[in-house]
Design an enzyme around this catalytic site. Structure first.
Site, PDB file in Angstrom:
ATOM      1  CE  LYS A   1      -1.509   9.306 -22.949  1.00 20.17           C
ATOM      2  NZ  LYS A   1      -0.366   8.892 -23.789  1.00 20.17           N
TER       3      LYS A   1
HETATM    4  N1  GLU Z   1      -0.763   7.719 -27.123  1.00 16.80           N
HETATM    5  C1  GLU Z   1       0.445   7.673 -27.877  1.00 16.80           C
HETATM    6  C2  GLU Z   1       1.645   7.944 -26.987  1.00 16.80           C
HETATM    7  O1  GLU Z   1       1.592   7.747 -25.803  1.00 16.80           O
HETATM    8  C3  GLU Z   1       0.401   8.554 -29.101  1.00 16.80           C
HETATM    9  C4  GLU Z   1       0.289  10.024 -28.834  1.00 16.80           C
HETATM   10  C5  GLU Z   1       0.090  10.849 -30.083  1.00 16.80           C
HETATM   11  O2  GLU Z   1       0.223  10.327 -31.175  1.00 16.80           O
HETATM   12  O3  GLU Z   1      -0.207  12.029 -29.923  1.00 16.80           O
HETATM   13  O4  GLU Z   1       2.706   8.273 -27.446  1.00 16.80           O
END
Ligand code: GLU
Length: 422
Positions: A112
């Site tokens: 993240k």
């Molecule tokens: N930000 C989204 C999540 O928390 C998508 C993450 C992604 O598609 O890599 O799942």
């Protein structure tokens, strides 16, 4: 699980993650070494970088990218732009991505990112410069086989286009698969934009089937009308659910006969807010969370259901569209009330599942029809829902702990098979 802790500790996302992790690890009888490996992120990158603002000033921004695990594949996870982003939050979100990808069994680890900034007050030019410089700062650590970012709170398709372009300029070739959640014209996937909302609807369908409750007229209250909330609300209304309440940061709406989500979306487009919508009465957003309904969907942010309001929740099902909306203390309260929780790492996994499809299509150079994306997405979520509820039954734990255990088991198994490099 958690007993006497302060509210500050209760709402620290890293603590929330660690509490569930430790509990699930104990239940799993996870060996000590693997426990240590999986408890910490494997890499944390912090960058401070200058950006020239529109008025000519230089500002220094702080950005993070945390890679929790790459045991099952490249890191995967969004990038968040918000004024209050913290390293602990990004850490927790990175580990949630590891568990989320493992729950839906897609070949990614978890990561993240975040940049401390306020996108609401920044121009497009400023946002573009922040995005490009942040990308350049972390460029050695991302890539289609290393770590693949995506949108999260405060970022969108345009942000992903800038990241893709910056990365491609450095690589001297166009590399679409470095990020997902891109615009369709430059390697995005059909169905990606609404995928998280579609997944939320699908797991709610599965929960109703599992609990033998009818879908027609099933009352739903959502918190958040962003990408996840608005798409979930629309798809659910179209499927026969009755959306009776919507809570947003600036106010809420209630209509016991159901809110017309198409009309509300148009109203929001015209006015920039859901407030003053004619098709519903104004309601207090906090009260909406504790209003009687069959399905409550927190789809906005962390720490919405805490020790302060969990005992007043009157929903039969809580489907977590957001990441970390329920604290570990609130988990215990909801469990006592026998509320059926569909945990975030399952309920909102539709987004990353469609991201996986996007990454596959980019690498294949062959793009699927929207129906194909949707069908495959729904099949994965239905199977994963089944896996989690069966695991919960078999081990006599709640759905969240079952999802963690299932995920941790898969990641631990991958690490064991690969062995520890020394
Ligand atoms: N930000 C989204 C999540 O928390 C998508 C993450 C992604 O598609 O890599 O799942």
């Amino acid at each position: 699980m958690a007993t006497t802790i302060s509210l500050e500790q209760e709402i620290n996302p890293w603590e929330a993650q660690a509490a569930r992790f430790d509990y699930a690890a104990r239940k799993l009888n996870l060996e000590d070494g693997l426990w240590k490996v999986l408890r910490q992120p494997s890499r944390e990158i912090i960058v401070h970088f200058p950006v020239q603002m529109d008025d000519g000033r230089f500002e220094v921004f702080t950005g993070y990218r945390v890679q929790h695990s790459q045991a099952r594949g490249p890191g995967k996870g969004g990038i968040r732009y918000a004024p209050d982003v913290t390293l602990d939050e990004v850490r927790a979100l990175a580990s949630w991505m590891t568990w989320k990808c493992a729950v839906v069994n897609i070949p990614f680890g978890g990561a993240k990112g975040g940049v401390i900034c306020d996108p609401k007050t920044m121009s497009q030019g400023e946002l573009e410069r922040v995005t490009r410089r942040y990308t350049a700062e972390i460029i050695d650590f991302i890539g289609p086989e290393k770590d693949v970012p995506a949108p999260d709170l405060g970022t969108n398709e345009q942000t992903m286009a800038w990241i893709m372009d910056t990365y491609s300029m450095h690589m001297r070739q166009t590399v679409t698969s470095v990020v997902t959640g891109k615009p369709l014209s430059i390697g995005g996937s059909r169905g990606r934009r609404e995928a998280t909302g579609r997944g939320v609807r699908k797991v709610c369908d599965e929960a109703l089937r599992f609990l033998e409750m009818p879908r027609e007229g099933c009352r739903v209250i959502l918190q958040g009308f962003g990408n996840v909330g608005s798409n979930a609300a629309r798809l659910m209304m179209e499927a026969g659910y009755k959306i009776i309440g919507i809570a947003e940061y600036d106010g809420g709406l209630f209509n016991r006969d159901g809110i017309d989500i198409h009309a509300l979306a148009e109203h929001r487009l015209r006015n920039g807010t859901i407030l003053d919508f004619r098709g519903a009465e104004a309601a207090d957003p906090d009260e909406l969370l504790t209003t009687e309904c069959e399905v409550l969907i927190p789809a906005a942010m962390e720490n919405v259901i805490t020790s302060r309001n969990a005992d007043r929740i009157k929903a039969r099902i809580v489907a977590e569209g957001a990441n970390g909306p329920t604290t570990a203390v609130a988990d215990d309260i909801l469990a006592e009330k026998r509320i059926f929780v569909i945990p975030d790492i399952l309920a909102n996994a539709g987004g990353v599942t469609a991201s996986y499809f996007e990454w596959v299509q980019d690498r294949q150079g062959y793009f699927w029809k929207e129906d194909t994306v949707n069908e495959r997405l729904e099949a994965i979520l239905a199977d994963s829902f089944e896996d989690v509820v069966r695991y919960a039954e078999a081990h006599a734990v709640n759905n969240r702990i079952a999802a963690y255990m299932l995920a941790m088991d898969r990641v631990a198994f991958a690490i064991k098979q690969r062995g520890i490099y020394a």
